[in-house]
Design an enzyme around this catalytic site. Structure first.
Site, mmCIF file in Angstrom:
data_model
loop_
_atom_site.group_PDB
_atom_site.id
_atom_site.type_symbol
_atom_site.label_atom_id
_atom_site.label_comp_id
_atom_site.label_asym_id
_atom_site.label_seq_id
_atom_site.Cartn_x
_atom_site.Cartn_y
_atom_site.Cartn_z
ATOM 1 N N ARG A 48 0.906 -1.195 -0.099
ATOM 2 C CA ARG A 48 0.123 0.024 -0.078
ATOM 3 C C ARG A 48 0.804 1.186 -0.066
ATOM 4 O O ARG A 48 0.138 2.380 -0.051
ATOM 5 C CB ARG A 48 -1.157 0.026 0.943
ATOM 6 C CG ARG A 48 -1.616 -1.280 1.333
ATOM 7 C CD ARG A 48 -2.773 -1.453 0.204
ATOM 8 N NE ARG A 48 -3.687 -2.514 0.379
ATOM 9 C CZ ARG A 48 -4.218 -2.924 -0.731
ATOM 10 N NH1 ARG A 48 -4.026 -2.725 -1.965
ATOM 11 N NH2 ARG A 48 -5.306 -3.976 -0.587
ATOM 12 N N ASP B 233 -0.997 -13.015 -1.667
ATOM 13 C CA ASP B 233 -2.043 -11.863 -2.162
ATOM 14 C C ASP B 233 -2.379 -11.095 -0.995
ATOM 15 O O ASP B 233 -3.364 -10.780 -0.870
ATOM 16 C CB ASP B 233 -3.177 -12.612 -3.088
ATOM 17 C CG ASP B 233 -3.868 -11.271 -3.647
ATOM 18 O OD1 ASP B 233 -3.214 -10.119 -3.548
ATOM 19 O OD2 ASP B 233 -4.981 -11.663 -4.363
#
Length: 437
Positions: free
Chosen positions: A73, A314
């Site tokens: 992120r 993931d």
């Protein structure tokens, strides 16, 4: 965590390294960055003030784990995760190396962002970060990035993950361009025209819940097209988070003909089906969606026999802003770095997956795909290692997780298997050997 130890001795561990045909109870001696001795009596005569010994009854030593697919992120959404928290979570999960997807804000589609990620992660230390650059500028699917610059800056692959490169002409050029620089191309396989407005897998459960479904064929048609293009261009092609039995069938056929195609599967697609969404649990909304029992079984079989090459988490952290809402508004994805080992050991303990195959899928296979140095347990190798207590039982709780986000359906569940030590280049970056399991 810094390591001032001159010599580290791991006593009587079950060392499992399929790449070296190793599965034995041994001592392992680490001096500086290097494994210097491996054997049943390797620690004999190793003593002194600068020697530290670690002994965890029944512990299993693995080559350092490598995650080919994670989302950290940063830059742009640090409230969900940043490099510090993401790398801490990776170390706690036993990962010595992780590859970060480019769908940040801004997208990692330039040398400057790739270099920033490399330099900042090195300054933080611990688990090593390997950026993945975008295939197209802004992940818009039109204009190719400068892949030469991305590789030179440290990118190990290219992907528009989260967005499929749907235009065949762009995909062909991307495969040709990436192969020029020996960069694997990682594709998010989804025909967006077939998934518009979809919230979950298309099937009986979606009908029952009154939610628009996402058909398997949306994945299958892209996998089939891309494999044809990969065969034509002779490029390295990797399928991200395979989720359908049809994709497995196409992949198996392609491999039988020697096409240079690889694939990964996530723990959640090996463990959960679309039935997990019956309570409208947004933690179970992922992309691609959880499928049906027959898909889950096909994925397990394909991983066990090597058709699917590796396991990738993931890891997709989201804050309550994105998850504590209606299912239709929730962002897809769940965290995975700290839960991968116990979840996968659960499959091993059930006889679904051989231990050696699990270890290979988390070590040698992803290192080969991304072109990373192999993590190994052998004399002379750099000490990148993961120590696991396979019998430790613990309850997944928010306060035990190092990731900023807690979006997982496994909260509150008791799991078996715990990472207790992670070593990167001879340095201990995570240590729970002195804490109760």
């Amino acid at each position: 965590m810094s390591n001032s130890r001159d010599v580290l001795v791991l006593r009587r561990v079950r060392a499992v390294d399929p790449s070296n045909s190793l599965d034995a109870i041994v001592d392992v001696v680490i001096e500086g960055k290097t494994i210097t001795r491996v054997g049943p009596r390797a620690a004999e005569g190793v003593e002194g003030e600068r020697v530290t010994e670690i002994s965890v009854p029944g512990a299993m030593l693995l080559p350092g784990l490598i995650d080919l697919h994670a989302h950290l992120r940063e830059p742009g959404q640090e409230y969900k995760e940043d490099l510090v928290s993401g790398l801490a979570a990776a170390a706690a999960g036993g990962f010595t190396d992780i590859c970060a997807m480019p769908n940040t804000r801004p997208v990692n589609d330039t040398r400057a962002i790739t270099e920033m990620l490399v330099h900042k992660s090195r300054a933080i230390g611990g688990t090593r970060l390997h950026p993945i650059g975008a295939i197209t500028l802004g992940q818009k699917g039109d204009t190719l990035t400068e892949m030469a610059d991305l590789k030179d800056a440290g990118a190990v692959a290219v992907s528009d993950d989260g967005h499929c490169v749907t235009r065949s002409d762009v995909m062909r050029r991307a495969l040709e361009y990436s192969s020029t620089f020996d960069l694997p191309l990682i594709q998010h396989c989804e025909d967006h025209a077939l998934t518009a407005g979809a919230q979950m897998h298309e099937g009986a459960v979606s009908t029952k819940l009154g939610l628009r479904g996402w058909p398997r064929v949306a994945e299958d048609v892209i996998v089939a097209r891309d494999i044809i293009l990969a065969e034509y261009t002779r490029a390295k092609y990797h399928i991200a988070h395979v989720s359908t039995m049809g994709a497995v069938r196409i992949l198996r056929e392609a491999k039988s003909r020697g096409i240079n195609v690889t694939a990964e599967v996530t723990p959640h697609h090996l463990l959960l089906t679309d039935a997990a969404l019956i309570g409208y649990d947004t933690a179970c909304k992922v992309n691609p969606p959880l499928r049906e029992d027959e898909d889950l079984l096909a994925l397990r079989d394909a991983l066990a026999d090597g058709t699917i090459d590796c396991i990738a988490t993931d890891h997709a952290p989201h804050s309550p802003l994105e998850k504590d809402c209606e299912l239709s508004e929730a962002s897809p994805g769940m965290i995975g770095l700290e839960l991968c080992i116990p979840l996968m050991l659960g499959l091993v303990n059930k006889g679904v997956l051989p231990l050696a195959r699990m270890v290979d899928a988390l070590t040698r296979a992803p290192s080969k795909i991304a072109g990373l140095p192999r993590t190994e347990i052998k004399e002379g190798a750099e000490a990148n290692l993961t120590l696991v207590d396979p019998a430790a039982s613990w309850t997944v709780s928010a306060d035990r997780l190092r990731t900023k986000s807690k979006n997982t359906p496994f909260l509150g569940q008791t799991v078996t298997g715990k990472v207790v030590l992670t070593i990167v280049s001879g340095t201990v970056v995570f240590d729970a050997t002195t804490k109760p399991a």
